[in-house]
Design a protein around this motif. Structure first.
Motif, PDB file in Angstrom:
ATOM      1  N   ASN A  14       0.824  -1.208   0.000  1.00 25.13           N
ATOM      2  CA  ASN A  14       0.000   0.000   0.000  1.00 25.13           C
ATOM      3  C   ASN A  14       0.859   1.260   0.000  1.00 25.13           C
ATOM      4  O   ASN A  14       0.540   2.250  -0.668  1.00 25.13           O
ATOM      5  CB  ASN A  14      -0.934   0.008   1.213  1.00 25.13           C
ATOM      6  CG  ASN A  14      -2.081  -0.969   1.069  1.00 25.13           C
ATOM      7  OD1 ASN A  14      -2.175  -1.696   0.078  1.00 25.13           O
ATOM      8  ND2 ASN A  14      -2.958  -1.005   2.055  1.00 25.13           N
ATOM      9  N   ALA A  15       1.948   1.227   0.769  1.00 23.12           N
ATOM     10  CA  ALA A  15       2.862   2.374   0.783  1.00 23.12           C
ATOM     11  C   ALA A  15       3.490   2.574  -0.589  1.00 23.12           C
ATOM     12  O   ALA A  15       3.636   3.711  -1.067  1.00 23.12           O
ATOM     13  CB  ALA A  15       3.939   2.174   1.847  1.00 23.12           C
ATOM     14  N   LEU A  16       3.866   1.487  -1.246  1.00 17.94           N
ATOM     15  CA  LEU A  16       4.427   1.585  -2.589  1.00 17.94           C
ATOM     16  C   LEU A  16       3.390   2.123  -3.570  1.00 17.94           C
ATOM     17  O   LEU A  16       3.725   2.863  -4.504  1.00 17.94           O
ATOM     18  CB  LEU A  16       4.935   0.216  -3.040  1.00 17.94           C
ATOM     19  CG  LEU A  16       6.180  -0.302  -2.307  1.00 17.94           C
ATOM     20  CD1 LEU A  16       6.452  -1.750  -2.682  1.00 17.94           C
ATOM     21  CD2 LEU A  16       7.389   0.569  -2.622  1.00 17.94           C
ATOM     22  N   ALA A  17       2.131   1.762  -3.364  1.00 12.37           N
ATOM     23  CA  ALA A  17       1.068   2.290  -4.225  1.00 12.37           C
ATOM     24  C   ALA A  17       0.945   3.798  -4.051  1.00 12.37           C
ATOM     25  O   ALA A  17       0.776   4.548  -5.023  1.00 12.37           O
ATOM     26  CB  ALA A  17      -0.263   1.610  -3.910  1.00 12.37           C
ATOM     27  N   ARG A  18       1.025   4.284  -2.813  1.00 17.68           N
ATOM     28  CA  ARG A  18       0.955   5.722  -2.565  1.00 17.68           C
ATOM     29  C   ARG A  18       2.156   6.440  -3.169  1.00 17.68           C
ATOM     30  O   ARG A  18       2.081   7.616  -3.514  1.00 17.68           O
ATOM     31  CB  ARG A  18       0.872   6.021  -1.063  1.00 17.68           C
ATOM     32  CG  ARG A  18      -0.306   5.370  -0.365  1.00 17.68           C
ATOM     33  CD  ARG A  18      -0.707   6.065   0.915  1.00 17.68           C
ATOM     34  NE  ARG A  18       0.336   6.490   1.791  1.00 17.68           N
ATOM     35  CZ  ARG A  18       0.895   5.763   2.761  1.00 17.68           C
ATOM     36  NH1 ARG A  18       0.514   4.511   2.941  1.00 17.68           N
ATOM     37  NH2 ARG A  18       1.816   6.273   3.550  1.00 17.68           N
ATOM     38  N   GLU A  19       3.251   5.729  -3.301  1.00 24.53           N
ATOM     39  CA  GLU A  19       4.467   6.328  -3.841  1.00 24.53           C
ATOM     40  C   GLU A  19       4.414   6.485  -5.361  1.00 24.53           C
ATOM     41  O   GLU A  19       4.883   7.491  -5.896  1.00 24.53           O
ATOM     42  CB  GLU A  19       5.673   5.472  -3.447  1.00 24.53           C
ATOM     43  CG  GLU A  19       7.007   6.023  -3.907  1.00 24.53           C
ATOM     44  CD  GLU A  19       8.171   5.132  -3.504  1.00 24.53           C
ATOM     45  OE1 GLU A  19       9.252   5.280  -4.093  1.00 24.53           O
ATOM     46  OE2 GLU A  19       7.997   4.279  -2.613  1.00 24.53           O
ATOM     47  N   ALA A  20       3.826   5.501  -6.068  1.00 25.47           N
ATOM     48  CA  ALA A  20       3.969   5.513  -7.529  1.00 25.47           C
ATOM     49  C   ALA A  20       2.713   5.205  -8.319  1.00 25.47           C
ATOM     50  O   ALA A  20       2.668   5.480  -9.517  1.00 25.47           O
ATOM     51  CB  ALA A  20       5.067   4.522  -7.934  1.00 25.47           C
ATOM     52  N   LEU A  21       1.684   4.645  -7.697  1.00 27.47           N
ATOM     53  CA  LEU A  21       0.502   4.224  -8.452  1.00 27.47           C
ATOM     54  C   LEU A  21      -0.668   5.179  -8.316  1.00 27.47           C
ATOM     55  O   LEU A  21      -1.256   5.595  -9.311  1.00 27.47           O
ATOM     56  CB  LEU A  21       0.079   2.814  -8.015  1.00 27.47           C
ATOM     57  CG  LEU A  21       0.990   1.655  -8.417  1.00 27.47           C
ATOM     58  CD1 LEU A  21       0.471   0.358  -7.811  1.00 27.47           C
ATOM     59  CD2 LEU A  21       1.076   1.528  -9.922  1.00 27.47           C
ATOM     60  N   ILE A  22      -1.029   5.525  -7.082  1.00 26.96           N
ATOM     61  CA  ILE A  22      -2.247   6.302  -6.861  1.00 26.96           C
ATOM     62  C   ILE A  22      -1.952   7.751  -6.509  1.00 26.96           C
ATOM     63  O   ILE A  22      -2.861   8.515  -6.212  1.00 26.96           O
ATOM     64  CB  ILE A  22      -3.117   5.659  -5.757  1.00 26.96           C
ATOM     65  CG1 ILE A  22      -2.374   5.667  -4.414  1.00 26.96           C
ATOM     66  CG2 ILE A  22      -3.538   4.253  -6.130  1.00 26.96           C
ATOM     67  CD1 ILE A  22      -3.227   5.196  -3.237  1.00 26.96           C
ATOM     68  N   ASN A  23      -0.702   8.137  -6.536  1.00 21.44           N
ATOM     69  CA  ASN A  23      -0.307   9.505  -6.201  1.00 21.44           C
ATOM     70  C   ASN A  23      -0.572  10.458  -7.362  1.00 21.44           C
ATOM     71  O   ASN A  23      -0.844  10.040  -8.489  1.00 21.44           O
ATOM     72  CB  ASN A  23       1.181   9.533  -5.845  1.00 21.44           C
ATOM     73  CG  ASN A  23       2.032   9.022  -6.995  1.00 21.44           C
ATOM     74  OD1 ASN A  23       1.885   7.880  -7.432  1.00 21.44           O
ATOM     75  ND2 ASN A  23       2.925   9.845  -7.496  1.00 21.44           N
TER      76      ASN A  23
END
Length: 855
Positions: A553-562
């Motif tokens: 989830n943290a990786l998603a906030r970093e590159a996917l859903i940001n």
């Protein structure tokens, strides 16, 4: 336990009746895997520490109190020194003299004397004649220099709070206090503190106002909570948190080194395939589409040549710096994608209406399709007509009757449950005018109607696209139907399908996938660690189903859903994507509808029937996701029932379990705070209540996530099958425009312009490879048994039964995929439905149910 020792052993000990206990600690020292991970002053200090025999300070804690004083017994302290090292794995050994009167060891405190953290697999305590005690740790222990607080590890025996041995009560409470933290300061990478925060780190207003995004969470934009990091606020928005490339997650939630290395490796190999289109886009036109279907097919058939790297090194470094060196070292001449199984079986499957309909039941988003009831007919929007125009749908009774060609009347179709719909009309319509202000994308509200044929397959019969009124234009809505005679209408139908598929792709990724699994699970993880002791049986039941979720989830906030991330760049809803996810949470998400049976009933895809298998009768019997899912749900619920009923044999134990009640209260009032007052939250008073709640959480983390995740490349890898974005309006929206004239001259070119650009398509394809891949350390539902379960004979038998049932389900699914009567999962060129087969080998397999939402 260590108190059950042969009296001869006591007699053989030295004066004072001491028992010798040997302790072996198995761990791993490497933490970053870099070339410099084993050099430097820290490593030198740690080596000296090991030579002195003072690597780990251990304290053995008794379960009993001193009978004379009623106080805790003094722990038995001693050092464990390094005894062997093989690769990254290290063993430490120590010998302890324990008084006979000490009682059972209930916990071990560990102080790490090194200057670096260490990962502990387990601690094993043995005597000459006693049975060994294995304490499963599977946790990082911080260095004493980082935090002087000792780590607490309890034995594998589970206790409800009321059953906690007296000597462990204080430690049980202390460990939970440590995990909660004080809600202050910025979290450090070695910490294990769980707390809540809003999604206030998706934007980057300090970099550009274009990258500013609203905070998700609160009255205006309700949303689940994420883990608090404590990073400082941005300069330009006091409500937003500064972004960083290293996002805090509690240390034990981070990827293992195996998972981390494989995730990076897959990302690198996939991103290789993005290089050439990315470079060409930078040099020529970032909105450049594919000129032909042959060009799309060449991604799979021929590959793409790499330009001379030296000429474009700055572009490579700025665009995909993580893989530039790999390209240089590899010296490869061509890059290409693997052909998805769907296209291997039938290169034109993506264009067929039958496949379009089949995938609503057996594809990657089986959560969108729903029954149309006679109470809902005629279709009508619930949005304000003063803002969005007339609410009546243009899909009329007469139109439906014409399209089903007199087989039955529309009323008969409704009564016999023959009409189904993908309805993204009211969810998307409020965003249409906003999205249309963004260059390179467009949007409609959409409805797609299907008719159920006698063979249990669906036939698409109508697509309605709606544009709401704007300042200078009235509402526009149009219905498109399949046509095999009229060339213009046939091509318009293809374009309308492309728009609907983009809508479904967005709903799938933002709602069915991200919101309903990743995002909604994180509060359960935080609450479990804050309120349930590690020795609580429910914590031990849930823990395997939370593995790696917070990290991904943290990786998603970093590159996917940001802001500016892959979702915004590649999906129709662009910068409004996460805001739309918040709207879906507000209007659609209910905990009591997240379990499979309740979800199916809520969409009209099943009805409760006590006489039917699993207590449900499917509206469409050949609904592969539902029929396989119910096998899993039933087996999972039986396992959870066996587990819960073993520990809560007295009904009153549920309400008197203060940790359990605090956990469920915090899930509702903190983790899902914006919905805390909703009346639909289940009560928690009986074992039955707990079984339903736990089965729902575990199903969402495992079966639900597997169904919407591991087929993403299979169905989305060839993007005309599932485009993520529609870039141009329907040509007949403006009858006087040039687009209509261009369409009439070359409709195929118009369709290609509607599809994602080269950069968008290849970027998404590369990411789908990553997300659809199982790592080699994957843990599957019904797979390896947890050590705490294995030590309880009743739980061990129950889990073995669950494991056997998972194996049986694999065989049942295989048999279903060979049943020629089930046309939604078998037939010429049809991809069999395997997404809910429990087990898988590593890699891109299109099957396998991990315990957790781990990718």
């Amino acid at each position: 336990m260590l108190s059950n020792i042969d009296t001869k052993e006591v007699a053989a000990t030295s004066t004072g009746k001491l028992v010798t206990v040997n302790v072996v600690v198995t761990g791993k020292r490497t933490t970053d895997g870099g070339l410099l991970s084993n050099v430097g002053l820290d490593q030198l200090h740690d080596s000296v520490t090991d030579l002195k025999g003072k690597s780990l300070l251990l304290e053995l804690v008794s379960t009993e109190l001193e009978p004379r004083t009623g106080l805790e017994k003094m722990p038995i302290k001693g050092y464990a020194k390094r005894s062997s090292k093989e690769g990254e794995n290290v063993k430490y050994q120590g010998e302890f003299k324990i008084p006979w009167s000490f009682g059972d060891v209930g916990a071990v405190l560990v102080e790490n004397e090194h200057h670096k953290e260490i990962f502990l697999h387990n601690i094993v305590l043995t005597t000459v004649s006693g049975s060994p005690i294995t304490i499963a740790c599977n946790s990082w222990v911080h260095a004493k220099s980082d935090n002087p607080e000792k780590r607490i590890f309890f034995t594998n025996k589970s206790y409800l709070p009321s059953q906690t041995p007296s000597g462990l009560k204080r430690l049980r409470e202390k460990e939970l206090e440590n995990l909660r933290g004080n809600g202050e300061g910025e979290r450090k990478s070695f910490e294990r503190i769980y707390d809540y925060d809003k999604y206030n780190d998706l934007g980057n207003p300090d970099s550009s106002q274009e990258l500013a995004r609203p905070v998700l969470g609160g009255e205006k934009l309700p949303y689940p909570r994420r883990c608090r990091t404590g990073r400082p606020k941005t300069k330009k928005d006091a409500l937003s948190e500064k972004r960083s490339s290293d996002i805090y997650v509690p240390r034990d939630e981070q990827f293992s080194q195996v998972k981390s290395a494989e995730f990076t490796s897959v990302t690198v190999s996939s991103a290789l395939n993005v290089l050439l289109p990315l470079i060409k886009g930078v040099l020529v036109d970032t909105s450049l589409g594919f000129p032909s279907f042959e060009a799309i097919n060449s991604l799979f058939d021929q590959g793409m040549p790499i330009p001379t790297l030296e000429q474009h090194q700055p572009l490579l470094e700025s665009a995909v710096s993580t893989v530039a060196n790999v390209v240089t070292c590899g010296g490869a001449d061509l890059l290409h994608f693997d052909t998805p199984e769907l296209i291997q079986r039938d290169s034109f499957a993506w264009a067929k209406d039958e496949e379009f309909a089949r995938q609503t039941l057996a594809g990657i988003n089986p959560f969108g399709i729903q029954l149309v009831t006679d109470q809902e007919w005629p279709l009508k929007s619930k949005l304000d007509p003063e803002i969005y125009g007339p609410p009546e749908s243009a899909i009329t009774t007469e139109l439906v009757q014409r399209e089903i060609k007199g087989i039955m009347t529309t009323d008969e179709a409704l009564q016999r449950k023959k009409l189904f719909i993908l309805d993204y009309h009211d969810l998307l319509l409020p965003y249409v005018n906003k999205v249309r202000e963004i260059e390179g994308t467009t949007l409609y509200g959409s409805r797609t109607l299907f008719f159920l044929k006698q063979d249990d397959t669906l036939k698409p019969i109508a697509i309605e696209l709606t544009r709401p009124p704007s300042k200078d234009k009235p509402q526009w809505k149009q219905v498109f139907t399949p046509s095999t005679v009229d060339a213009t209408n046939s091509w318009l139908w293809k374009l309308a399908k492309a728009h609907v598929l983009a809508h479904d792709s967005g709903y799938h990724e933002l709602v069915s996938h991200w919101l309903r699994t990743h995002c909604s699970i994180e509060p359960y993880i935080i609450a479990s660690n804050r309120q349930l002791s590690a020795m609580h049986p429910i914590y031990r039941l849930l823990q395997p189903h939370f593995r790696y979720t917070m990290e991904i989830n943290a990786l998603a906030r970093e590159a996917l859903i940001n802001a500016g991330g892959i979702i915004e760049v590649s999906f129709s809803t662009a910068k409004y994507s996460m805001e739309l996810s918040s709207v879906a949470y507000d209007k659609l998400w209910r905990f009591d509808k997240q379990g499979l049976p309740a979800d199916l009933v809520s969409r009209g895809m099943a009805v409760e029937d006590p006489t039917a298998e699993y207590g449900l009768k499917l509206t469409i019997e050949d609904y592969p996701f539902a029929s396989d899912g119910l096998l899993l749900w039933t087996a999972l619920k039986q396992w959870v029932s066996d587990y819960v009923n073993h520990y809560y044999q007295d009904v009153s134990l549920i309400e008197s379990d203060q940790e359990l009640q605090a956990w469920w209260t915090e899930v509702r009032t903190k983790g899902h705070e914006d919905k805390k007052d909703e009346p639909w939250w289940p009560v928690l008073k009986t074992p039955g209540d707990l079984i339903e709640i736990l089965t729902t959480i575990i199903w969402v983390a495992s079966g639900h996530h597997a169904a919407v995740n591991f087929g993403q490349y299979e169905y989305g890898g060839y993007f005309p099958n599932r485009p993520t974005i529609a870039r141009i309006n329907m040509p007949n929206e403006d009858l006087s425009g040039q687009q209509l004239q261009d369409f009439l001259k070359n409709p195929e070119s118009t369709l290609l312009q509607c599809y994602p650009s080269q950069i968008q398509a290849t970027l998404v394809m590369a990411i789908l490879v990553v997300l659809s891949t199982h790592s080699s350390d994957e843990e599957y539902l019904g797979g390896e048994m947890e050590s705490s379960w294995a030590e309880d004979p009743v739980i061990k038998v129950a889990y073995e039964k669950f494991n056997e049932r998972m194996k049986e389900i694999e065989g049942i699914i295989d048999a279903r995929n060979k049943d020629t009567n089930l046309k939604n999962r078998t037939g010429a060129a049809v991809v069999p439905y395997q997404l809910l087969k429990p087990f898988s080998k590593p890699g891109l397999t299109g099957m396998g149910i991990p315990n957790s939402t781990s990718i």
